[in-house]
Write a protein that holds these residues in place. Structure first.
Motif, PDB file in Angstrom:
ATOM      1  N   HIS A  96      85.744  50.583  65.606  1.00  0.00           N
ATOM      2  CA  HIS A  96      86.483  49.313  65.562  1.00  0.00           C
ATOM      3  C   HIS A  96      87.873  49.407  66.183  1.00  0.00           C
ATOM      4  O   HIS A  96      88.569  48.401  66.298  1.00  0.00           O
ATOM      5  N   PHE A 104      74.171  43.603  72.362  1.00  0.00           N
ATOM      6  CA  PHE A 104      72.996  44.299  71.846  1.00  0.00           C
ATOM      7  C   PHE A 104      71.715  43.623  72.322  1.00  0.00           C
ATOM      8  O   PHE A 104      71.712  42.440  72.642  1.00  0.00           O
ATOM      9  N   PHE A 110      76.255  36.810  64.220  1.00  0.00           N
ATOM     10  CA  PHE A 110      76.334  36.644  62.775  1.00  0.00           C
ATOM     11  C   PHE A 110      75.662  35.325  62.392  1.00  0.00           C
ATOM     12  O   PHE A 110      76.159  34.262  62.758  1.00  0.00           O
ATOM     13  N   HIS A 112      75.452  33.606  59.738  1.00  0.00           N
ATOM     14  CA  HIS A 112      76.124  32.684  58.819  1.00  0.00           C
ATOM     15  C   HIS A 112      77.332  32.022  59.465  1.00  0.00           C
ATOM     16  O   HIS A 112      78.033  31.251  58.813  1.00  0.00           O
ATOM     17  N   ARG A 125      90.231  39.260  63.994  1.00  0.00           N
ATOM     18  CA  ARG A 125      90.511  40.671  63.658  1.00  0.00           C
ATOM     19  C   ARG A 125      91.783  41.135  64.351  1.00  0.00           C
ATOM     20  O   ARG A 125      92.430  42.058  63.909  1.00  0.00           O
TER      21      ARG A 125
ATOM     22  N   LEU B 163      74.218  44.294  62.758  1.00  0.00           N
ATOM     23  CA  LEU B 163      75.334  43.355  62.645  1.00  0.00           C
ATOM     24  C   LEU B 163      76.610  44.094  62.271  1.00  0.00           C
ATOM     25  O   LEU B 163      77.708  43.692  62.649  1.00  0.00           O
ATOM     26  N   ALA B 166      77.909  45.585  65.349  1.00  0.00           N
ATOM     27  CA  ALA B 166      78.515  44.512  66.141  1.00  0.00           C
ATOM     28  C   ALA B 166      79.915  44.217  65.620  1.00  0.00           C
ATOM     29  O   ALA B 166      80.878  44.131  66.380  1.00  0.00           O
ATOM     30  N   ALA B 167      80.044  44.092  64.288  1.00  0.00           N
ATOM     31  CA  ALA B 167      81.351  43.786  63.698  1.00  0.00           C
ATOM     32  C   ALA B 167      82.349  44.892  64.036  1.00  0.00           C
ATOM     33  O   ALA B 167      83.502  44.615  64.385  1.00  0.00           O
ATOM     34  N   ALA B 168      81.894  46.140  63.951  1.00  0.00           N
ATOM     35  CA  ALA B 168      82.796  47.255  64.259  1.00  0.00           C
ATOM     36  C   ALA B 168      83.255  47.177  65.711  1.00  0.00           C
ATOM     37  O   ALA B 168      84.442  47.326  66.007  1.00  0.00           O
ATOM     38  N   ALA B 172      86.345  45.096  63.519  1.00  0.00           N
ATOM     39  CA  ALA B 172      86.402  45.018  62.059  1.00  0.00           C
ATOM     40  C   ALA B 172      86.198  46.412  61.449  1.00  0.00           C
ATOM     41  O   ALA B 172      85.234  47.096  61.774  1.00  0.00           O
ATOM     42  N   THR B 176      86.518  45.141  56.039  1.00  0.00           N
ATOM     43  CA  THR B 176      86.446  43.798  56.630  1.00  0.00           C
ATOM     44  C   THR B 176      85.003  43.450  56.975  1.00  0.00           C
ATOM     45  O   THR B 176      84.553  42.331  56.759  1.00  0.00           O
ATOM     46  N   THR B 177      84.283  44.423  57.518  1.00  0.00           N
ATOM     47  CA  THR B 177      82.875  44.196  57.852  1.00  0.00           C
ATOM     48  C   THR B 177      82.083  43.832  56.609  1.00  0.00           C
ATOM     49  O   THR B 177      81.306  42.879  56.604  1.00  0.00           O
ATOM     50  N   ARG B 179      83.191  42.515  53.792  1.00  0.00           N
ATOM     51  CA  ARG B 179      83.636  41.237  53.244  1.00  0.00           C
ATOM     52  C   ARG B 179      83.174  40.063  54.122  1.00  0.00           C
ATOM     53  O   ARG B 179      82.740  39.034  53.617  1.00  0.00           O
ATOM     54  N   SER B 180      83.225  40.238  55.450  1.00  0.00           N
ATOM     55  CA  SER B 180      82.985  39.086  56.318  1.00  0.00           C
ATOM     56  C   SER B 180      81.554  39.007  56.849  1.00  0.00           C
ATOM     57  O   SER B 180      81.144  37.960  57.322  1.00  0.00           O
ATOM     58  N   VAL B 181      80.803  40.107  56.785  1.00  0.00           N
ATOM     59  CA  VAL B 181      79.440  40.077  57.338  1.00  0.00           C
ATOM     60  C   VAL B 181      78.387  40.451  56.286  1.00  0.00           C
ATOM     61  O   VAL B 181      77.509  39.661  55.972  1.00  0.00           O
ATOM     62  N   PRO B 184      78.446  38.117  52.737  1.00  0.00           N
ATOM     63  CA  PRO B 184      77.923  36.748  52.862  1.00  0.00           C
ATOM     64  C   PRO B 184      76.414  36.718  53.107  1.00  0.00           C
ATOM     65  O   PRO B 184      75.739  35.800  52.667  1.00  0.00           O
ATOM     66  N   LEU B 185      75.884  37.732  53.798  1.00  0.00           N
ATOM     67  CA  LEU B 185      74.463  37.703  54.143  1.00  0.00           C
ATOM     68  C   LEU B 185      73.570  38.210  53.016  1.00  0.00           C
ATOM     69  O   LEU B 185      72.391  37.884  52.977  1.00  0.00           O
TER      70      LEU B 185
END
Lengths: 386, 264
Positions: A96, A104, A110, A112, A125, B163, B166-168, B172, B176-177, B179-181, B184-185
């Protein structure tokens, strides 16, 4: 803005008309390996990717190309070796903090979040103020021609649209490097062809360094400034597409990139070149190889089909063959021929210069000595491709 | 897929029968709570609401009720947090003893309650946790943990870990990953885990009987005491309210999940 620019971009020279344009980074892999127990997924790879270059990692599945990409992205930690971006070693930097964009194969949007929220994610971020965020999201959506889709959810989009959103999300923060892992693998052929041109255009507009993983040789030829062909965790050859096609360094590269006829035999030196005994005839080729087991590779469009008994010019190799099948492709036709030793030859003739040969005909194949690529034989190659 | 009309009718009848068998014993309590006489005779031959008045008038009942609510809410928070963390850890860890760790955490679901109760009681005596709020919360959390871990683990199986990569890649960090990904899922799994945790604590009786004191009891303990010492229909009133509360919770959760699913 041209919508289908297809000419090759000049590395490092980003055209300035896109808000997201940035400078590409130089990536240096040195003696990089990744081992899982006794198995080397990546085996001592060294490679330099120039700033702004479009580099494609091409190879069959399990050849180490995706693992190498994941090492660059920071998802996989190398067992040994160094990885530098713009001169700074980053093996220890977590994913990160690498500031690279990743696209990918299965989009990884995401589910949601809406399209706009997905694209806003990397900007949040980075603590970017809301007004600037909105501008960049707009610019990114415009770049992938999805201007009106910001409020949709990913599941409401087609596969091709989702992948374009994924590209927008990966370029919106102007990363120095964009990594793409078989991004078109899940899409149908027609969509793939169009998105290839889109990716090429985006690369030209942004000037970012692109690293693209695929097992599709056609895709690699269309997109790349240079191609690195992977096999068994190693790089077999690196170079521009035309060089890889015309002058493959190994039999594996010759077979993986494009179609070819492979003629195997014993090689002996003769002056500057070599002669190889194939089907009780002598074929000539430039250069030498170590060891006697040789393979001559000829691309199908280099071979001419002549009537049996035809007297060829002195600078051409000659082999008798029997036409076994014909595939008509519109702009060209492909002939499969049986050689006396039972192996198969491939010939491609462009429309307009078609010969009279039909299936069942006995013919003579001729090609220029300089179009014969002499390579050491690799018995493993045939088993891979048949 | 050709089922005859008769076959389909028989299937319906069988399902209805099983449904009745499951639900009727619960429903019997409701008319009982409105009986006019101080007995648990069914069906009641006169009607009143005096047992509800009795429930709310008697501080032994109301304080037991509030203790139960308090304990159940705390257990919900603690068990959901721990159970979610454990589920994530256990689905991702690549270590030896993984199976053993998982088994140990799911054991409270299989081990007989009374065995667990005796063990808990002897430890709590030593630690002076008998009859304390903290004691109830700790004991119930152990029992509720598997009921959180199972649905959260199921949600995580459907979660695409790419996912998180992807967030990383988008900048993130791990927290953070999550909490935000991730959270919620897997939220539906966590929510149903929380609901199970609440209900598990709220109607737990065996362990609670051991670790209660005359000064701090939960509602089920009070009910058990009531039914063993006297035949007082107040217990039916309490039971009816528990049924209404838990049914409302479950229906609300189902409705919430259905709405979320439709919104997607």
């Amino acid at each position: 803005m041209p919508s289908n620019t297809v000419q090759a971009p000049v590395p490092g020279a980003a055209s300035g008309h896109n808000d997201l344009a940035g400078r590409g980074a130089r990536i240096e892999l040195t003696d990089l390996s990744k081992r899982y127990g006794d198995f080397a997924a990546v085996d001592d790879i060294s490679l330099v990717i120039e700033p702004g270059e479009f580099m494609t990692f091409l190879g069959p599945s399990g050849s180490g190309k995706t693992t190498t990409l994941n090492i660059i992205a920071g998802f996989v930690h190398p067992t040994s070796g160094t990885l530098k971006v713009d001169g700074a070693a980053i093996e220890a930097t977590p994913a990160h903090k690498r500031d690279m964009g990743v696209v990918f194969q299965h989009y990884a949007l995401f589910p949601h979040l809406t399209v706009a929220e997905n694209i806003a994610y990397p900007l949040k971020r980075r603590g970017m103020p809301k007004a600037r965020r909105a501008e960049l999201i707009r610019a990114a959506l415009d770049t992938v021609h999805l201007g009106d889709y910001g409020h949709r959810y990913p599941r409401e989009l087609s596969g091709g649209q989702q992948q374009r959103v994924a590209v927008a999300r990966a370029i919106v923060y102007s990363p120095r490097v964009l990594l793409m892992d078989e991004p078109l693998g899940a899409l149908d052929k027609k969509l793939r062809d169009w998105l290839q041109l889109e990716i090429k255009r985006i690369h030209a507009e942004l000037g970012t360094t692109f690293v693209y993983v695929t097992h599709d040789q056609e895709e690699a030829l269309v997109l790349s400034d240079r191609i690195a062909v992977f096999n068994h965790g190693r790089i077999e050859q690196v170079g521009p597409a035309s060089e890889m096609y015309e002058r493959p360094a190994t039999l594996f590269v010759a077979k993986f990139l494009g179609e070819s006829t492979v003629l195997r035999g014993e090689a002996t030196r003769e002056g500057d070149g070599s002669v190889v005994g194939v089907c009780a005839r002598t074929l000539r080729a430039a250069g030498h190889i170590d060891g006697p087991r040789a393979a001559i590779v000829v691309r199908p469009e280099r071979i001419a089909v002549q009537p049996r008994g035809h007297q060829p010019e002195p600078d051409r190799n000659v082999l008798p063959a029997t036409v076994t099948s014909e595939i008509y492709l519109g702009s060209s036709r492909k002939l499969e021929l049986a050689l006396p030793d039972g192996s198969t030859a491939l010939v491609r003739e462009s429309a307009g210069t078609l010969s009279d040969a039909r299936p069942g005909d006995e013919v003579t194949l001729t090609w220029r000595v300089e179009d014969s690529v002499l390579l050491p034989d690799d018995p493993e190659v045939e088993t891979v491709f048949t | 897929m050709r089922t005859s009309r008769v076959g389909r009718g028989l299937l319906w009848a069988l399902c209805a029968l099983i449904g009745c068998w499951l639900v009727v014993p619960v429903l019997v309590v409701i008319p009982l709570s409105f009986t006019g006489k101080p007995s648990l005779k069914f069906p009641p031959d006169s009607w009143s609401t005096q047992w509800y008045a009795n429930f709310f008038g008697d501080s032994a009942w109301t304080s037991a009720f509030w203790t139960s609510v308090q304990v159940a809410l705390l257990v919900t928070v603690v068990a959901t947090t721990l159970g979610t963390a454990a589920a994530i850890g256990l689905t991702r860890a690549r270590v030896r003893w993984l199976g053993a760790a998982q088994g140990a955490m799911l054991a409270p679901m299989i081990v007989p309650g009374v065995v667990l109760a005796i063990g808990t009681y002897s430890v709590f005596l030593k630690l002076q946790l008998v009859g304390t709020l903290a004691g109830f919360v700790m004991a119930h959390t152990v029992l509720a943990l598997p009921f959180v871990m199972i649905p959260v683990t199921a949600s995580l199986r459907g979660f695409d870990r790419r996912l998180e990569n992807a967030a990383a890649s988008l900048g993130a960090g791990a927290w953070t990953t999550f909490r935000s990904v991730t959270l919620p899922l897997v939220a539906p799994g966590v929510a149903s885990g929380a609901l199970f945790a609440f209900v598990t604590s709220f109607d737990e009786v065996v362990v609670s009987l051991f670790i209660q004191s005359p000064y701090l009891q939960t509602l089920p303990v009070k009910m058990y005491a009531s039914v063993t010492r006297e035949t007082d229909p107040t217990i039916a009133a309490a039971a009816t309210m528990i049924i209404v509360l838990t049914t409302t919770l479950v229906f609300a959760a189902t409705f919430f999940v259905a709405r979320r699913t439709r919104a997607k």
